[in-house]
Design a protein around this motif. Structure first.
Motif, PDB file in Angstrom:
ATOM      1  N   ASN A   1      11.130   4.353  -9.897  1.00 38.94           N
ATOM      2  CA  ASN A   1      10.217   4.315 -11.027  1.00 38.94           C
ATOM      3  C   ASN A   1       9.223   3.185 -10.789  1.00 38.94           C
ATOM      4  OD1 ASN A   1       8.910   4.425 -13.452  1.00 38.94           O
ATOM      5  ND2 ASN A   1      10.651   3.791 -14.685  1.00 38.94           N
ATOM      6  N   GLN A   2       7.966   3.540 -10.544  1.00 40.20           N
ATOM      7  CA  GLN A   2       6.922   2.548 -10.292  1.00 40.20           C
ATOM      8  C   GLN A   2       5.932   2.559 -11.444  1.00 40.20           C
ATOM      9  OE1 GLN A   2       4.637   3.072  -6.701  1.00 40.20           O
ATOM     10  NE2 GLN A   2       3.319   1.335  -7.148  1.00 40.20           N
ATOM     11  N   ASN A   3       5.598   1.369 -11.911  1.00 38.76           N
ATOM     12  CA  ASN A   3       4.580   1.242 -12.948  1.00 38.76           C
ATOM     13  C   ASN A   3       3.216   1.029 -12.301  1.00 38.76           C
ATOM     14  OD1 ASN A   3       6.391   1.478 -15.122  1.00 38.76           O
ATOM     15  ND2 ASN A   3       6.989  -0.654 -14.850  1.00 38.76           N
ATOM     16  N   ILE A   4       2.175   1.260 -13.061  1.00 37.62           N
ATOM     17  CA  ILE A   4       0.813   1.079 -12.577  1.00 37.62           C
ATOM     18  C   ILE A   4       0.594  -0.401 -12.271  1.00 37.62           C
ATOM     19  CG2 ILE A   4      -1.619   1.206 -13.241  1.00 37.62           C
ATOM     20  CD1 ILE A   4      -0.891   3.659 -14.914  1.00 37.62           C
ATOM     21  N   PRO A   5       0.031  -0.720 -11.100  1.00 31.82           N
ATOM     22  CA  PRO A   5      -0.207  -2.125 -10.755  1.00 31.82           C
ATOM     23  C   PRO A   5      -1.143  -2.813 -11.741  1.00 31.82           C
ATOM     24  CG  PRO A   5      -0.479  -0.715  -8.833  1.00 31.82           C
ATOM     25  CD  PRO A   5      -0.359   0.193 -10.015  1.00 31.82           C
ATOM     26  N   ALA A   6      -0.831  -4.068 -12.009  1.00 35.86           N
ATOM     27  CA  ALA A   6      -1.677  -4.890 -12.867  1.00 35.86           C
ATOM     28  C   ALA A   6      -1.633  -6.311 -12.327  1.00 35.86           C
ATOM     29  CB  ALA A   6      -1.178  -4.850 -14.307  1.00 35.86           C
TER      30      ALA A   6
END
Length: 103
Positions: free
Chosen positions: A59-64
């Motif tokens: 599960n990868q979140n959008i980079p920030a």
């Protein structure tokens, strides 16, 4: 009998398995903080494969802010190294800023 529609039953009947408590202890979940660069996640997943794990979920979140959070769960029945040593080795993968063992 199960309280679900016939269509839901046939749609999911082959995807639902009984919980096996003894097998749950053979699952490792780690939370990683990765640099937002091409190939970093691939390197992490390669480390899991080389160690003999079987990846269950990613599960990868959008980079920030130049980083991305990723959670990886894997079956470790055939892990080639002690769990703590494997988790520590993940921090050596290029682009990994932080590793936290969840389970």
């Amino acid at each position: 009998m199960a309280g679900i529609s016939r269509s839901a039953y046939y749609k999911y009947k082959d995807a639902v398995f009984p919980y096996e408590g003894d097998r749950a202890s053979n699952i490792l979940t780690v939370h990683l903080l990765l640099k937002d660069m091409p190939g970093v996640l691939s390197g992490v997943l390669a480390a899991f494969a080389e160690a003999g794990t079987n990846i269950l979920t990613v599960n990868q979140n959008i980079p920030a802010g130049g980083v991305a959070t990723v959670s990886v769960s894997a079956r470790i029945d055939l892990l080639k190294h002690p769990v703590d040593a494997f988790v520590a080795s993940l921090s050596q993968v290029e682009g990994v800023k932080k590793v936290l063992r969840i389970q």
